[in-house]
Design a protein around this motif. Structure first.
Motif, PDB file in Angstrom:
ATOM      1  N   ARG A 100       0.799  -1.321   0.104  1.00  0.00           N
ATOM      2  CA  ARG A 100       0.084  -0.078   0.078  1.00  0.00           C
ATOM      3  C   ARG A 100       0.930   1.201  -0.057  1.00  0.00           C
ATOM      4  O   ARG A 100       0.493   2.497  -0.558  1.00  0.00           O
ATOM      5  CB  ARG A 100      -0.906   0.016   1.081  1.00  0.00           C
ATOM      6  N   TYR A 101       2.064   1.202   0.505  1.00  0.00           N
ATOM      7  CA  TYR A 101       3.071   2.364   0.700  1.00  0.00           C
ATOM      8  C   TYR A 101       4.007   2.405  -0.703  1.00  0.00           C
ATOM      9  O   TYR A 101       4.652   3.339  -0.928  1.00  0.00           O
ATOM     10  CB  TYR A 101       3.674   2.338   1.858  1.00  0.00           C
ATOM     11  N   THR A 102       4.109   1.269  -1.421  1.00  0.00           N
ATOM     12  CA  THR A 102       5.027   1.455  -2.584  1.00  0.00           C
ATOM     13  C   THR A 102       4.356   1.020  -3.784  1.00  0.00           C
ATOM     14  O   THR A 102       5.144   1.246  -4.874  1.00  0.00           O
ATOM     15  CB  THR A 102       6.146   0.119  -2.339  1.00  0.00           C
ATOM     16  N   ALA A 103       3.138   0.704  -3.989  1.00  0.00           N
ATOM     17  CA  ALA A 103       2.382   0.251  -5.373  1.00  0.00           C
ATOM     18  C   ALA A 103       2.278   1.446  -6.113  1.00  0.00           C
ATOM     19  O   ALA A 103       2.150   1.530  -7.247  1.00  0.00           O
ATOM     20  CB  ALA A 103       1.445  -0.802  -5.050  1.00  0.00           C
ATOM     21  N   GLN A 104       1.886   2.613  -5.406  1.00  0.00           N
ATOM     22  CA  GLN A 104       1.179   3.759  -6.225  1.00  0.00           C
ATOM     23  C   GLN A 104       1.861   4.398  -7.348  1.00  0.00           C
ATOM     24  O   GLN A 104       1.354   4.606  -8.499  1.00  0.00           O
ATOM     25  CB  GLN A 104       0.912   4.960  -5.296  1.00  0.00           C
ATOM     26  N   ASP A 105       3.264   4.452  -7.398  1.00  0.00           N
ATOM     27  CA  ASP A 105       4.069   4.882  -8.319  1.00  0.00           C
ATOM     28  C   ASP A 105       3.824   3.826  -9.696  1.00  0.00           C
ATOM     29  O   ASP A 105       4.272   4.435 -10.590  1.00  0.00           O
ATOM     30  CB  ASP A 105       5.402   4.797  -8.082  1.00  0.00           C
ATOM     31  N   TYR A 106       3.423   2.853  -9.503  1.00  0.00           N
ATOM     32  CA  TYR A 106       3.657   1.723 -10.921  1.00  0.00           C
ATOM     33  C   TYR A 106       2.155   1.465 -11.313  1.00  0.00           C
ATOM     34  O   TYR A 106       2.055   0.758 -12.260  1.00  0.00           O
ATOM     35  CB  TYR A 106       3.941   0.472 -10.405  1.00  0.00           C
ATOM     36  N   ILE A 107       0.936   1.844 -10.802  1.00  0.00           N
ATOM     37  CA  ILE A 107      -0.394   1.458 -11.117  1.00  0.00           C
ATOM     38  C   ILE A 107      -1.235   2.923 -11.347  1.00  0.00           C
ATOM     39  O   ILE A 107      -1.148   3.681 -10.657  1.00  0.00           O
ATOM     40  CB  ILE A 107      -1.109   0.659 -10.190  1.00  0.00           C
ATOM     41  N   PRO A 108      -2.155   2.685 -12.208  1.00  0.00           N
ATOM     42  CA  PRO A 108      -2.952   3.990 -12.506  1.00  0.00           C
ATOM     43  C   PRO A 108      -4.380   3.833 -11.841  1.00  0.00           C
ATOM     44  O   PRO A 108      -5.396   4.756 -12.039  1.00  0.00           O
ATOM     45  CB  PRO A 108      -3.315   3.754 -13.967  1.00  0.00           C
ATOM     46  N   ILE A 109      -4.451   3.188 -10.583  1.00  0.00           N
ATOM     47  CA  ILE A 109      -5.535   3.022  -9.889  1.00  0.00           C
ATOM     48  C   ILE A 109      -5.118   3.608  -8.526  1.00  0.00           C
ATOM     49  O   ILE A 109      -3.859   3.452  -7.855  1.00  0.00           O
ATOM     50  CB  ILE A 109      -5.912   1.480  -9.541  1.00  0.00           C
ATOM     51  N   SER A 110      -5.982   4.556  -7.879  1.00  0.00           N
ATOM     52  CA  SER A 110      -5.649   4.574  -6.480  1.00  0.00           C
ATOM     53  C   SER A 110      -5.624   3.461  -5.552  1.00  0.00           C
ATOM     54  O   SER A 110      -6.237   2.717  -5.500  1.00  0.00           O
ATOM     55  CB  SER A 110      -6.745   5.578  -5.968  1.00  0.00           C
ATOM     56  N   VAL A 111      -4.350   3.358  -4.669  1.00  0.00           N
ATOM     57  CA  VAL A 111      -4.469   2.154  -3.897  1.00  0.00           C
ATOM     58  C   VAL A 111      -5.476   2.052  -2.850  1.00  0.00           C
ATOM     59  O   VAL A 111      -5.787   0.940  -2.337  1.00  0.00           O
ATOM     60  CB  VAL A 111      -3.099   2.400  -2.931  1.00  0.00           C
ATOM     61  N   ASP A 112      -6.262   3.270  -2.427  1.00  0.00           N
ATOM     62  CA  ASP A 112      -7.093   3.203  -1.748  1.00  0.00           C
ATOM     63  C   ASP A 112      -8.644   2.447  -2.482  1.00  0.00           C
ATOM     64  O   ASP A 112      -9.526   2.129  -1.513  1.00  0.00           O
ATOM     65  CB  ASP A 112      -7.762   4.635  -1.205  1.00  0.00           C
TER      66      ASP A 112
END
Length: 350
Positions: A100-112
């Protein structure tokens, strides 16, 4: 011994395969079943008419006398993203906890709004000596998964695991192929989704979920020639694609060929992207499955487009079907559509 059930909820049908493990490490298929879904019950992986889908699942269990209600589900749609990434190395459990803290830079979906998971590939070390975990990062919209779980539970089934459909296809089609230095591409053409998996000896190196499948051809015939869906499906199966050295003859053939070329172009584009990545292995073979793969002359045309030999996939190749009680011709005809359900049933228990 134990058994497991793979449940494939596709756009055109719901399919189930029950596999039992033997004492000697062998496995057999105990049940195979399918119930068709009406058009638009599911579109692009999203469940539009949950009552109809739940009803089809109930009919599937009743018709094929399935006792267990514990199932492994698959998911694949435009709302699922798969990326190969290198994350700072840490034990797998900690790696999952940190997503949840590392994935956001790699995906076009909000981690929330996403459910996250990883498929570990290997450990790598950069030029500075830093360790990284190379993984396939999977992100699915939470709403998509919630709707899938809700309809399955409405049918009084118990979801045990949700797996990525490309991983299920890899499990059922990769077999024991261990040719080093070369990759193989698995292509499962469903109604609304086409899964593309590049692997070496069963280890995935690239995955893409394309939002297009055999239904695009059917929809083109329905919309252009004012046919019903059933009429369009029958015409599509009877006409197929022209042979590689032939041409399209007539409006129906032209429409089918045009949509098929678009799909094959998307597949080729995905492989071009893979081939452009650092460390990509040369692909020496393609294997196709899925209902869309039964279109006459598709394998031949796909071979020309990809410049690769293209073989039919056999998801039942490593399983005994001796006690299934199904006509051999019917099973051969149905086999291309079973890759996802078979792979889900073959998934190790959590």
């Amino acid at each position: 011994m134990g058994s497991s059930i793979g449940l494939d909820i596709g756009s055109s049908a719901v399919r189930v395969v029950q596999v039992s493990a033997g004492r000697r490490g062998d496995a057999s298929v105990d049940r195979v079943g399918e119930v068709a879904l009406p058009p638009d019950a599911i579109r692009d992986g999203a469940i539009e008419q949950p009552d109809l889908v739940a009803g089809a699942l109930k009919a599937l269990w009743s018709r094929h006398k399935l006792r267990s209600r514990r199932v492994t589900l698959g998911v694949a749609s435009q709302q699922v993203v798969v990326r190969q990434v290198d994350l700072p190395w840490m034990p797998e459990r900690e790696l999952r906890a940190s997503l949840r803290y590392t994935a956001q830079d790699y995906i076009p979906i909000s981690v929330d709004e996403a459910l996250l998971d990883i498929h570990p590939l290997e450990e790598v070390v950069n030029d500075e000596g830093q360790r990284f975990a190379r993984v396939l990062l999977v992100a699915a919209h939470r709403q998509l998964v919630d709707e899938l779980l809700a309809v399955v539970k409405r049918a009084r089934l118990e979801p045990v695991v949700i797996d990525l459909e490309p991983f299920a296809i890899l499990r059922s089609l990769a077999g024991n192929r261990t040719i080093g230095g070369y990759a193989e591409v698995l292509i499962d053409i469903g109604a609304d989704v086409t899964n593309v998996v590049v692997h070496e000896a069963g280890v995935p190196g690239f995955t893409r979920i394309l939002p297009m499948g055999g239904a695009a051809i059917t929809d083109s015939l329905v919309g252009t020639l004012d046919m019903s869906v059933d009429e369009a499906e029958a015409v599509k199966a009877a006409t197929g694609l022209p042979a590689p050295d032939g041409g399209s003859d007539g409006r129906v053939a032209e429409l089918i060929a045009d949509r098929a070329r678009r799909l094959m172009g998307e597949i080729r584009g995905s492989l071009d992207y893979y081939n452009g990545q650092a460390g990509a292995l040369p692909i020496d073979r393609a294997v196709v499955s899925g209902g869309g793969s039964r279109l006459p002359n598709l394998r031949e045309q796909l071979a020309r487009t990809l410049q690769l030999p293209v073989d039919r996939g056999h998801p039942l190749q490593r399983l005994s079907v001796a006690g299934l009680g199904v006509d051999v011709e019917d099973l051969v005809d149905a086999e291309p559509t079973l890759a996802v359900a078979v792979g889900l049933a073959m998934r190790p228990s959590p």
